[in-house]
Design an enzyme around this catalytic site. Structure first.
Site, PDB file in Angstrom:
ATOM      1  N   GLU A   1      -3.417  -4.172  -7.030  1.00  0.00           N
ATOM      2  CA  GLU A   1      -2.299  -4.692  -6.892  1.00  0.00           C
ATOM      3  C   GLU A   1      -2.329  -5.964  -5.894  1.00  0.00           C
ATOM      4  O   GLU A   1      -2.112  -5.221  -4.626  1.00  0.00           O
ATOM      5  CB  GLU A   1      -1.059  -3.998  -6.659  1.00  0.00           C
ATOM      6  CG  GLU A   1      -1.295  -2.882  -7.810  1.00  0.00           C
ATOM      7  CD  GLU A   1      -0.167  -1.767  -7.921  1.00  0.00           C
ATOM      8  OE1 GLU A   1       0.542  -1.571  -6.770  1.00  0.00           O
ATOM      9  OE2 GLU A   1       0.290  -1.064  -9.107  1.00  0.00           O
TER      10      GLU A   1
ATOM     11  N   CYS B   1       6.082  -8.130  -2.303  1.00  0.00           N
ATOM     12  CA  CYS B   1       5.098  -8.911  -3.015  1.00  0.00           C
ATOM     13  C   CYS B   1       5.647  -9.782  -4.279  1.00  0.00           C
ATOM     14  O   CYS B   1       5.352 -10.406  -4.671  1.00  0.00           O
ATOM     15  CB  CYS B   1       3.953  -7.822  -3.613  1.00  0.00           C
ATOM     16  SG  CYS B   1       4.748  -6.348  -4.625  1.00  0.00           S
TER      17      CYS B   1
HETATM   18  P1  NAD Z   1      -4.252  -6.899   3.364  1.00  0.00           P
HETATM   19  O1  NAD Z   1      -5.120  -7.002   2.446  1.00  0.00           O
HETATM   20  O2  NAD Z   1      -4.397  -7.470   4.688  1.00  0.00           O
HETATM   21  O3  NAD Z   1      -4.458  -5.342   3.752  1.00  0.00           O
HETATM   22  C1  NAD Z   1      -4.103  -4.118   2.681  1.00  0.00           C
HETATM   23  C2  NAD Z   1      -4.954  -3.313   3.181  1.00  0.00           C
HETATM   24  O4  NAD Z   1      -6.240  -3.390   2.923  1.00  0.00           O
HETATM   25  C3  NAD Z   1      -4.727  -2.613   4.588  1.00  0.00           C
HETATM   26  O5  NAD Z   1      -4.661  -1.127   4.650  1.00  0.00           O
HETATM   27  C4  NAD Z   1      -5.934  -3.233   5.264  1.00  0.00           C
HETATM   28  O6  NAD Z   1      -6.353  -2.599   6.493  1.00  0.00           O
HETATM   29  C5  NAD Z   1      -6.954  -2.965   4.351  1.00  0.00           C
HETATM   30  N1  NAD Z   1      -8.289  -3.762   4.254  1.00  0.00           N
HETATM   31  C6  NAD Z   1      -8.406  -5.072   4.577  1.00  0.00           C
HETATM   32  N2  NAD Z   1      -9.730  -5.586   4.600  1.00  0.00           N
HETATM   33  C7  NAD Z   1     -10.163  -4.441   4.197  1.00  0.00           C
HETATM   34  C8  NAD Z   1     -11.583  -4.199   3.614  1.00  0.00           C
HETATM   35  N3  NAD Z   1     -12.526  -5.284   3.792  1.00  0.00           N
HETATM   36  N4  NAD Z   1     -11.796  -3.098   2.934  1.00  0.00           N
HETATM   37  C9  NAD Z   1     -11.067  -2.161   3.047  1.00  0.00           C
HETATM   38  N5  NAD Z   1      -9.882  -2.268   3.237  1.00  0.00           N
HETATM   39  C10 NAD Z   1      -9.385  -3.493   3.643  1.00  0.00           C
HETATM   40  O7  NAD Z   1      -2.644  -6.953   2.628  1.00  0.00           O
HETATM   41  P2  NAD Z   1      -1.512  -6.709   3.807  1.00  0.00           P
HETATM   42  O8  NAD Z   1      -1.516  -7.973   4.701  1.00  0.00           O
HETATM   43  O9  NAD Z   1      -1.411  -5.519   4.274  1.00  0.00           O
HETATM   44  O10 NAD Z   1      -0.129  -6.657   2.683  1.00  0.00           O
HETATM   45  C11 NAD Z   1       0.458  -7.972   2.358  1.00  0.00           C
HETATM   46  C12 NAD Z   1      -0.376  -8.511   0.964  1.00  0.00           C
HETATM   47  O11 NAD Z   1      -0.117  -7.481  -0.008  1.00  0.00           O
HETATM   48  C13 NAD Z   1       0.441  -9.546   0.510  1.00  0.00           C
HETATM   49  O12 NAD Z   1      -0.559 -10.543  -0.249  1.00  0.00           O
HETATM   50  C14 NAD Z   1       1.015  -9.072  -0.825  1.00  0.00           C
HETATM   51  O13 NAD Z   1       1.434  -9.835  -1.767  1.00  0.00           O
HETATM   52  C15 NAD Z   1       0.286  -7.795  -1.356  1.00  0.00           C
HETATM   53  N6  NAD Z   1       1.226  -7.074  -1.900  1.00  0.00           N
HETATM   54  C16 NAD Z   1       1.035  -6.679  -3.298  1.00  0.00           C
HETATM   55  C17 NAD Z   1       1.646  -5.744  -4.072  1.00  0.00           C
HETATM   56  C18 NAD Z   1       1.575  -5.540  -5.589  1.00  0.00           C
HETATM   57  O14 NAD Z   1       2.007  -4.623  -5.963  1.00  0.00           O
HETATM   58  N7  NAD Z   1       1.050  -6.745  -6.191  1.00  0.00           N
HETATM   59  C19 NAD Z   1       2.651  -5.081  -3.175  1.00  0.00           C
HETATM   60  C20 NAD Z   1       2.653  -5.316  -1.787  1.00  0.00           C
HETATM   61  C21 NAD Z   1       2.054  -6.039  -1.270  1.00  0.00           C
END
Ligand code: NAD
Length: 498
Positions: A266, A300
């Site tokens: 997502e 999101c």
């Molecule tokens: P992010 O991708 O920076 O981080 C999300 C999670 O992934 C965190 O727990 C982070 O520590 C982890 N992570 C980062 N790099 C990783 C790696 N290499 N391996 C494993 N885990 C890793 O996202 P964010 O800044 O926390 O959230 C915002 C983003 O989330 C926005 O792009 C938003 O659109 C998206 N989002 C999407 C939905 C949806 O349902 N489609 C819902 C909420 C947020």
């Protein structure tokens, strides 16, 4: 008590540990990081970062739990336990609320209506789903005339790795943990490093209501070379469910390719709203105000591109700007606060860099565009102004890239075809909103928008039984209702020859 002593005591209170096999643990790597209050910029606690050894222990605990009492429970018993978890969250509602608002800076008025109640509801809805959704059965002929029956059986996938973001921490984490547990899996959760507290607190509820040890585990840390990567690369994890940025989703999908492990992604969006001249203007303003600015724009599904039919363009822009100018920014617990800061200084800098870029790209700044004046005690917080632009080209980066802040660009359009083409002119495909009182138009336009969820005359209205997910670069797969059961189980066909 001296202030320093008091602060030291508070720090001990706010330590966030890993939760492995039913116990809270520090860091085997002896690493920790700061938890910062985005409202003030002050240190509020210390988070123990899981090392590789801790992640190994969490995955082992989760594997062992599959073979224990958890693995032998009936759907009905598990459902009962899931209801108890939801009740346990409700019972400690104020603690969850306080923790979520401290980590994120979001107003109590939002978290008490959305984050915490929906966080609890995610356990109930999937407890019901798993009891009530049937599987298929086919009777088939055979050459001997006796025939055969095919019966589909749902089985848990095993250990699920859950990687969650910071914008709706409890809600988006339980959106995955609820169905994963309902289906009989065990989980290892890696919450966002920005917002670890409610995920850790949920471990206490699990213990209180008698969830067997090892069913729910939490490892804290970052992505690369930290708990996120250790977990998603771990061969003991059977499937990975992720919510976060598209680029992170790509990295995790690559990690999951080893061992052909299933993923649910997502990811990000750059969601459009189409406002037709035949809309109910009051509804469209109220809905767009929420879809752009709710949770300080960190949703999101939020709108960052607004397209308005030319005859009502000027009125729409001035009314939206007038309403957006009335937000009260402040501390979460203050009555009247309806907008918080963004989640961190790092994210503030990202949002502000887009505010500067918008000007460079030739935007007219209708509202905001900078850092608001805040009282001295909040001056160190990650505040940004609600912002509205017009006048940007369709290929401007501000119009194409996800900003994830309280801002939108508004552009006029002349025909329905043009509006649909503009909505689809993006690599993303998460959500859209269409504002029109003409239902023929609504039915004609909404299926033509390439996205996972399209609202007509509403926004963020969610029936948790419906499919949720994104198309194009916004994700892979669908969760929600029966769709979650499909991801969190392996469907086995048992063929019985009569
Ligand atoms: P992010 O991708 O920076 O981080 C999300 C999670 O992934 C965190 O727990 C982070 O520590 C982890 N992570 C980062 N790099 C990783 C790696 N290499 N391996 C494993 N885990 C890793 O996202 P964010 O800044 O926390 O959230 C915002 C983003 O989330 C926005 O792009 C938003 O659109 C998206 N989002 C999407 C939905 C949806 O349902 N489609 C819902 C909420 C947020």
């Amino acid at each position: 008590m001296a202030l320093a002593e008091q602060q030291a005591e508070d720090m001990v209170m706010k330590e966030v540990k890993n939760f492995i096999g039913g116990e809270y643990r520090g860091s085997s790597a002896e690493r920790s990081f700061d938890n910062i209050d985005p409202c003030t910029g002050q240190l509020i606690g210390k988070v123990y970062e899981a090392g590789r050894e801790d992640v190994d222990a969490a995955v082992s605990a989760a594997r062992d739990a599959l073979d224990g009492p958890w693995g032998r429970m009936t759907d009905a018993d598990r459902s009962e336990l899931l209801y108890a978890i939801a009740d346990g969250v409700d019972k400690r509602f104020d603690e969850f609320l306080e923790a979520e608002c401290l980590d994120t800076g979001k107003p109590h008025s939002i978290a008490s209506h959305i984050d915490i109640p929906r966080g609890a509801a995610n356990f109930r809805i999937f407890a019901d789903a798993v009891k009530n959704v049937s599987t298929e059965a086919f009777r088939m002929p055979t050459p001997d005339g006796n025939g055969a029956f095919n019966i589909a059986v749902r089985k848990p996938k095993g250990v699920i790795g859950v990687i969650s973001p910071w914008n709706l921490p409890l809600l988006l984490m339980t959106w995955k943990v609820g169905p994963a547990l309902a289906c009989g899996n065990t989980v290892v959760v890696k919450p966002s490093e920005e917002t670890p507290t409610t995920t850790a607190l949920l471990g206490e509820v699990m213990n209180e209501v008698g969830v067997p040890t090892g069913v729910y585990n939490v490892v804290n840390g970052f992505g690369p070379d930290s708990a996120g990567a250790f977990l998603t690369e771990h061969p003991g994890v059977d499937a990975i469910t992720f919510t976060g940025e598209t680029r992170t989703g790509e990295i995790i999908t690559q990690a999951a390719a080893r061992g052909l492990r299933d993923v649910s992604m997502e990811c990000g969006g750059k969601n459009p709203a189409l406002v037709f001249a035949d809309c109910d203007m009051d509804k469209a303003i109220e809905g767009t105000l929420r879809s752009v600015f709710a949770n300080c724009g960190q949703v999101c599904l939020g709108t960052e591109r607004v397209y308005v039919e030319r005859p009502i363009f000027d009125e729409f822009v001035s009314r939206l700007a007038a309403e957006a100018g009335k937000f009260t920014l402040g501390l979460p617990q203050e009555a009247g606060t309806n907008m918080g800061p963004v989640v961190s200084h790092e994210h503030q800098q990202k949002v502000l860099s887009y505010y500067a870029l918008a000007v460079e790209e030739g935007a007219e700044v209708v509202l905001g565009g900078g850092v608001p004046d805040m009282p001295a005690e909040l001056a160190g917080g990650a505040w940004v102004e609600p912002t509205i632009w017009t006048g940007l080209a369709d290929d401007a980066r501000v119009v194409r890239e996800e900003i994830f802040g309280p801002c939108c660009h508004i552009r006029p359009f002349d025909t329905e075809e043009e509006a649909i083409a503009l909505a689809n002119d993006t690599p993303y495909g998460l959500a859209a909103a269409v504002w029109t009182e003409n239902m023929s138009r609504a039915l004609r336009v909404s299926p033509q928008i390439d996205c996972g969820i399209c609202w007509v005359n509403s926004w963020f209205l969610r029936d948790l039984r419906t499919a949720f997910g994104g198309s194009k670069e916004s994700g892979i797969g669908r969760e929600g209702g029966v769709h979650s059961l499909e991801f969190y189980t392996e469907l086995q066909n048992v063929c019985i020859k009569i």
